[in-house]
Design a protein around this motif. Structure first.
Motif, PDB file in Angstrom:
ATOM      1  N   PRO A 124      95.358  21.882  92.947  1.00  0.00           N
ATOM      2  CA  PRO A 124      96.350  20.859  92.598  1.00  0.00           C
ATOM      3  C   PRO A 124      96.545  20.664  91.095  1.00  0.00           C
ATOM      4  O   PRO A 124      97.640  20.315  90.657  1.00  0.00           O
ATOM      5  CB  PRO A 124      95.773  19.598  93.252  1.00  0.00           C
ATOM      6  N   PRO A 134     101.010  16.134  89.578  1.00  0.00           N
ATOM      7  CA  PRO A 134     100.772  15.546  90.905  1.00  0.00           C
ATOM      8  C   PRO A 134     102.027  15.129  91.645  1.00  0.00           C
ATOM      9  O   PRO A 134     102.094  15.268  92.880  1.00  0.00           O
ATOM     10  CB  PRO A 134      99.886  14.333  90.593  1.00  0.00           C
ATOM     11  N   LEU A 135     103.027  14.625  90.951  1.00  0.00           N
ATOM     12  CA  LEU A 135     104.247  14.208  91.638  1.00  0.00           C
ATOM     13  C   LEU A 135     105.048  15.416  92.117  1.00  0.00           C
ATOM     14  O   LEU A 135     105.648  15.387  93.198  1.00  0.00           O
ATOM     15  CB  LEU A 135     105.102  13.327  90.735  1.00  0.00           C
ATOM     16  N   GLY A 140     103.638  18.238  92.903  1.00  0.00           N
ATOM     17  CA  GLY A 140     102.851  18.705  94.043  1.00  0.00           C
ATOM     18  C   GLY A 140     103.122  17.891  95.294  1.00  0.00           C
ATOM     19  O   GLY A 140     103.297  18.444  96.383  1.00  0.00           O
ATOM     20  N   ALA A 141     103.164  16.568  95.153  1.00  0.00           N
ATOM     21  CA  ALA A 141     103.432  15.701  96.303  1.00  0.00           C
ATOM     22  C   ALA A 141     104.791  16.004  96.913  1.00  0.00           C
ATOM     23  O   ALA A 141     104.949  16.031  98.141  1.00  0.00           O
ATOM     24  CB  ALA A 141     103.355  14.235  95.880  1.00  0.00           C
ATOM     25  N   ASN A 142     105.775  16.240  96.050  1.00  0.00           N
ATOM     26  CA  ASN A 142     107.124  16.522  96.513  1.00  0.00           C
ATOM     27  C   ASN A 142     107.202  17.883  97.207  1.00  0.00           C
ATOM     28  O   ASN A 142     107.808  18.025  98.284  1.00  0.00           O
ATOM     29  CB  ASN A 142     108.091  16.481  95.328  1.00  0.00           C
ATOM     30  N   ILE A 176      94.015  13.119  92.307  1.00  0.00           N
ATOM     31  CA  ILE A 176      95.308  13.660  92.709  1.00  0.00           C
ATOM     32  C   ILE A 176      95.521  13.489  94.210  1.00  0.00           C
ATOM     33  O   ILE A 176      96.612  13.107  94.657  1.00  0.00           O
ATOM     34  CB  ILE A 176      95.434  15.143  92.307  1.00  0.00           C
ATOM     35  N   THR A 177      94.492  13.754  95.000  1.00  0.00           N
ATOM     36  CA  THR A 177      94.647  13.587  96.451  1.00  0.00           C
ATOM     37  C   THR A 177      94.874  12.120  96.808  1.00  0.00           C
ATOM     38  O   THR A 177      95.634  11.822  97.738  1.00  0.00           O
ATOM     39  CB  THR A 177      93.435  14.142  97.211  1.00  0.00           C
ATOM     40  N   TRP A 196      98.480  11.489  96.015  1.00  0.00           N
ATOM     41  CA  TRP A 196      99.333  12.078  97.044  1.00  0.00           C
ATOM     42  C   TRP A 196      99.384  11.198  98.282  1.00  0.00           C
ATOM     43  O   TRP A 196     100.466  10.925  98.813  1.00  0.00           O
ATOM     44  CB  TRP A 196      98.789  13.451  97.444  1.00  0.00           C
ATOM     45  N   ARG A 197      98.236  10.759  98.735  1.00  0.00           N
ATOM     46  CA  ARG A 197      98.217   9.949  99.959  1.00  0.00           C
ATOM     47  C   ARG A 197      98.937   8.629  99.756  1.00  0.00           C
ATOM     48  O   ARG A 197      99.590   8.122 100.673  1.00  0.00           O
ATOM     49  CB  ARG A 197      96.765   9.742 100.401  1.00  0.00           C
ATOM     50  N   TRP A 244     102.641   9.526  99.909  1.00  0.00           N
ATOM     51  CA  TRP A 244     103.098   9.883 101.251  1.00  0.00           C
ATOM     52  C   TRP A 244     103.163   8.679 102.189  1.00  0.00           C
ATOM     53  O   TRP A 244     103.854   8.719 103.198  1.00  0.00           O
ATOM     54  CB  TRP A 244     102.192  10.956 101.837  1.00  0.00           C
ATOM     55  N   GLY A 288     101.022  12.387 105.599  1.00  0.00           N
ATOM     56  CA  GLY A 288     100.883  13.720 105.042  1.00  0.00           C
ATOM     57  C   GLY A 288      99.944  14.613 105.824  1.00  0.00           C
ATOM     58  O   GLY A 288      99.295  14.191 106.784  1.00  0.00           O
TER      59      GLY A 288
END
Length: 371
Positions: A116, A121-122, A124-126, A173-174, A177-178, A181, A213
């Motif tokens: 990641p 991070p954004l 990656g999330a997208n 980062i995780t 992401w969560r 999401w 997610g």
């Protein structure tokens, strides 16, 4: 990690290639399933040869999609792609898996493993949310903080990412992401305030196809800190431990820690990343694997086998070796073919190794390395 397909017996009957492929195919998963002993069924996946393409100096989507469709027809449960920008270059796994998911219907797709830190991070999330709309509940994310090699440190520097503190950055980062999401759900925050990252307006990002997610698996070793992180933060554990007894001990410890954390002993999917080179001649198999490892890592098989799980020889021998990890509690095997020309081995692995290893699934004892 995760979309669990049901178990079946892969057929090895002779006849036309198409007939063998049809016999190997299995229906799509319809929801969480368990084996007869109450544990999740054994899953076996295969790694897409994206790195192998790069080593051979070819980058082409069509052969990868053919590989993906063949793997699905042969009865593999999952399809995986690795990630690296400059250390061990290859096509981007999220792009490749999006195409593979669109070209298949049943097989799960996953990263083994995504780094990641190489993406904002954004972004990656997208990208992951977008991929989830192609793969839906078939998507699994194996994640790594960065393989401890000089080439990886240089790779981090090339994108302005800090190699120091990379473990904490991965966990953050995780968490971001969560948060992103879930941000579109009622009562969920749309902001994130962390040590390394802060973000607002997360609810403006696309929501993933699956609420919350995809499952996140940690690709890590068996150190106490890694096991604690897996048990409390992640949905699966994806190591490449060369010692089956160490795997069994770590598997038991993760279950204990997850239960202590209130998640339940079976909250974490115990997986394994393993490399096999199949050839009836053991010496020829080892020579091919040596060639593969030297080109993949620039190191010898002897050096890499101290930290990664490798087997070579007949499909039956490799199956027996993998069976040790199944008896130690592994429930999802990610198999990398140790060859720069992996396709010729794919069918034999499917017809011989898969049914032999799957036969161990329902009747094994977690934590035992003896049959």
């Amino acid at each position: 990690m995760p979309s669990n397909a049901g178990e079946s017996n892969s057929q090895g009957a002779r006849g036309s290639a198409d007939l063998r492929l049809r016999r190997g195919a299995r229906p799509a998963p319809t929801g969480p399933q368990t084996a007869d002993d109450g544990r999740p069924p054994l899953q076996i996946g295969i790694l897409l040869p994206t790195r192998e393409q790069a080593i051979n100096g070819t980058y082409a989507a069509a052969p990868l999609l053919d590989f993906a469709k063949t793997a699905e027809a042969l009865g593999f449960d999952s399809l995986w792609a690795g990630d690296s920008l400059t250390a061990r270059p290859r096509l981007d796994p999220l792009v490749v898996l999006s195409a593979a998911a669109a070209a298949t219907t049943r097989i799960a797709v996953g990263t083994a493993a995504l780094t990641p830190a190489l993406r904002h991070p954004l972004i990656g999330a997208n990208m992951i949310a977008s991929l989830s709309h192609v793969a839906a509940d078939r998507l699994i994310l194996g994640l790594g903080s960065g393989f401890p090699m000089p080439e990886t440190e240089e790779e981090f520097a090339s994108v302005g990412a800090s190699f120091q503190g990379r473990v904490g950055r991965l966990d953050e980062i995780t968490a971001l992401w969560r948060t992103a999401w879930r941000s579109g759900e009622e009562g969920e925050p749309a902001e994130f305030q962390g040590k390394f990252w802060q973000a607002e307006n997360l609810d403006r990002l696309p929501s993933p196809a699956v609420p919350g997610g995809p499952p996140l698996w940690l690709a890590g070793s068996d150190t106490p800190k890694v096991l604690a992180r897996v048990a409390t933060r992640y949905d699966g554990w994806l190591p490449f431990l060369p010692d089956v007894d160490a795997y069994a001990r770590a598997r038991r410890r993760i279950a204990e820690l997850a239960e202590e954390a209130g998640r339940g002993a079976d909250a974490v999917v115990p997986a394994l990343y393993a490399t096999v080179t199949v050839n009836a001649s053991e010496s020829a198999a080892k020579a091919e694997l040596e060639h593969y490892i030297s080109h993949y890592y620039g190191r010898s098989l002897e050096q890499m086998s101290s930290i990664q799980a490798y087997a070579w020889g007949s499909a039956e021998k490799c199956a027996e070796w993998l069976g040790g990890y199944v008896r130690a509690g592994a429930r999802h095997l990610v198999v990398r073919i140790g060859s720069l020309d992996p396709e010729p081995q794919l069918k034999e692995i499917a017809e011989v190794l898969l049914p032999a290893v799957r036969a161990l699934g329902p009747s094994t004892t977690v934590g035992s390395t003896q049959s």
